[in-house]
Motif scaffolding. Structure first.
Motif, PDB file in Angstrom:
ATOM      1  N   PRO A  21      17.542 -14.512  12.242  1.00 34.94           N
ATOM      2  CA  PRO A  21      18.512 -15.071  11.523  1.00 34.94           C
ATOM      3  C   PRO A  21      19.048 -13.999  10.651  1.00 34.94           C
ATOM      4  N   VAL A  22      20.076 -14.503   9.765  1.00 39.02           N
ATOM      5  CA  VAL A  22      20.534 -13.568   8.567  1.00 39.02           C
ATOM      6  C   VAL A  22      19.266 -13.833   7.354  1.00 39.02           C
ATOM      7  N   THR A  23      19.043 -12.721   6.878  1.00 38.62           N
ATOM      8  CA  THR A  23      18.076 -12.841   5.748  1.00 38.62           C
ATOM      9  C   THR A  23      18.434 -12.219   4.438  1.00 38.62           C
ATOM     10  N   ARG A  24      17.648 -12.563   3.645  1.00 42.88           N
ATOM     11  CA  ARG A  24      17.913 -12.193   2.165  1.00 42.88           C
ATOM     12  C   ARG A  24      18.301 -10.755   1.859  1.00 42.88           C
ATOM     13  N   GLY A  25      17.651  -9.902   2.937  1.00 47.93           N
ATOM     14  CA  GLY A  25      17.992  -8.651   2.871  1.00 47.93           C
ATOM     15  C   GLY A  25      19.395  -8.032   3.456  1.00 47.93           C
ATOM     16  N   HIS A  26      19.813  -8.589   4.676  1.00 40.74           N
ATOM     17  CA  HIS A  26      21.160  -8.516   5.093  1.00 40.74           C
ATOM     18  C   HIS A  26      22.139  -8.984   3.727  1.00 40.74           C
ATOM     19  N   GLU A  27      21.890 -10.190   3.275  1.00 40.38           N
ATOM     20  CA  GLU A  27      22.730 -10.599   2.153  1.00 40.38           C
ATOM     21  C   GLU A  27      22.935  -9.478   0.936  1.00 40.38           C
ATOM     22  N   ALA A  28      21.804  -8.997   0.687  1.00 44.19           N
ATOM     23  CA  ALA A  28      21.689  -8.060  -0.595  1.00 44.19           C
ATOM     24  C   ALA A  28      22.857  -6.918   0.039  1.00 44.19           C
ATOM     25  N   ILE A  29      22.358  -6.359   1.233  1.00 45.46           N
ATOM     26  CA  ILE A  29      23.235  -4.932   1.548  1.00 45.46           C
ATOM     27  C   ILE A  29      24.575  -5.382   1.790  1.00 45.46           C
ATOM     28  N   VAL A  30      24.988  -6.417   2.245  1.00 43.70           N
ATOM     29  CA  VAL A  30      26.534  -6.829   2.066  1.00 43.70           C
ATOM     30  C   VAL A  30      27.018  -7.042   0.691  1.00 43.70           C
ATOM     31  N   ARG A  31      26.370  -7.569  -0.099  1.00 42.21           N
ATOM     32  CA  ARG A  31      26.870  -7.748  -1.651  1.00 42.21           C
ATOM     33  C   ARG A  31      26.869  -6.279  -2.050  1.00 42.21           C
ATOM     34  N   ARG A  32      25.853  -5.368  -2.078  1.00 43.26           N
ATOM     35  CA  ARG A  32      26.172  -3.945  -2.485  1.00 43.26           C
ATOM     36  C   ARG A  32      27.252  -3.397  -1.938  1.00 43.26           C
ATOM     37  N   ALA A  33      27.643  -3.471  -0.734  1.00 45.10           N
ATOM     38  CA  ALA A  33      28.603  -2.694  -0.083  1.00 45.10           C
ATOM     39  C   ALA A  33      30.001  -3.333  -0.424  1.00 45.10           C
ATOM     40  N   LEU A  34      29.941  -4.585  -1.216  1.00 44.42           N
ATOM     41  CA  LEU A  34      31.293  -5.141  -1.629  1.00 44.42           C
ATOM     42  C   LEU A  34      31.793  -4.276  -2.871  1.00 44.42           C
TER      43      LEU A  34
ATOM     44  N   PHE B 121      28.920 -16.120   3.028  1.00 45.05           N
ATOM     45  CA  PHE B 121      29.852 -15.370   2.327  1.00 45.05           C
ATOM     46  C   PHE B 121      31.080 -16.140   2.111  1.00 45.05           C
ATOM     47  N   ALA B 122      30.934 -17.514   2.208  1.00 40.75           N
ATOM     48  CA  ALA B 122      32.301 -18.179   2.118  1.00 40.75           C
ATOM     49  C   ALA B 122      32.971 -18.014   0.790  1.00 40.75           C
ATOM     50  N   ARG B 123      32.375 -17.410  -0.163  1.00 42.58           N
ATOM     51  CA  ARG B 123      33.089 -17.253  -1.441  1.00 42.58           C
ATOM     52  C   ARG B 123      33.314 -15.829  -1.804  1.00 42.58           C
ATOM     53  N   ASP B 124      32.944 -15.006  -0.957  1.00 42.88           N
ATOM     54  CA  ASP B 124      33.377 -13.617  -0.920  1.00 42.88           C
ATOM     55  C   ASP B 124      34.654 -13.111  -0.070  1.00 42.88           C
TER      56      ASP B 124
END
Ligand code: ADP
Length: 158
Positions: free
Chosen positions: A13-26, A59-62
């Motif tokens: 599944p999606v993990t907190r590691g993936h989430e962190a990468i996407v947020r930094r890339a934003l 990522f609903a709010r991003d």
């Protein structure tokens, strides 16, 4: 041209590691497209629909993040979206060796597309989806490893 990055993966599944990468890339791209690759020869643990729902929820709010499912070559997906960047995360030297091969092949296929790597956040560098699947399969609690608020089904005994 807007700066679009495609972040491809299985997210199984999606993990907190993936989430962190996407947020930094934003902070670096106008749009990050989280793309679930569906390879016909590969079997997945969590159903595709659930993996996609989870990503949409996280990522609903991003406003800068969208999610989609694709099959075929990642570079062709990038071309169809007008994306010039492929984003990947790096945790270990083993990740690097694996990623290097894919990135070099992608460069040969599509020289106009750059693969960019972000080093994992240190708190997540031992976190990977296969470990999370293993814990889930044996009935363990995976909530600390996946983004907050996901509803996780019980193991199916597979
Ligand atoms: P794949 O099946 O393509 O390996 P994954 O969903 O496992 O797809 O991973 C997608 C991307 O996220 C890969 O670049 C992977 O290295 C990266 N990644 C996975 N886990 C982490 C983590 N904990 N920290 C940073 N990057 C990660």
């Amino acid at each position: 041209m807007s700066r679009i990055a495609v972040f491809p993966g299985s997210f199984d599944p999606v993990t907190r590691g993936h989430e962190a990468i996407v947020r930094r890339a934003l902070g670096m791209f106008e749009q990050v497209v989280v793309a679930i690759g569906q390879n016909t020869g590969k079997s997945y643990y969590f159903p595709l629909q659930l993996r996609q729902e989870w990503l949409s929820q996280v990522f609903a709010r991003d406003a800068g993040v969208s999610t989609l499912v694709y099959s075929g070559l990642t570079v062709e997906l990038c071309r169809s979206l007008g994306a010039r960047y492929i984003l990947r995360g790096l945790r270990t030297a083993a990740d690097f060796e694996f990623e290097r091969t894919i990135a070099q092949v992608n460069r040969q296929l599509a020289p106009e597309i750059e693969t960019l790597f972000l080093l994992s956040s240190p708190e997540f560098d031992a976190l990977n989806s296969s470990l999370v699947r293993e814990i889930h399969r044996f009935g363990g609690d995976i909530s600390a490893f996946v983004p907050e608020g996901l509803s996780i089904p019980p193991p199916t005994g597979q």
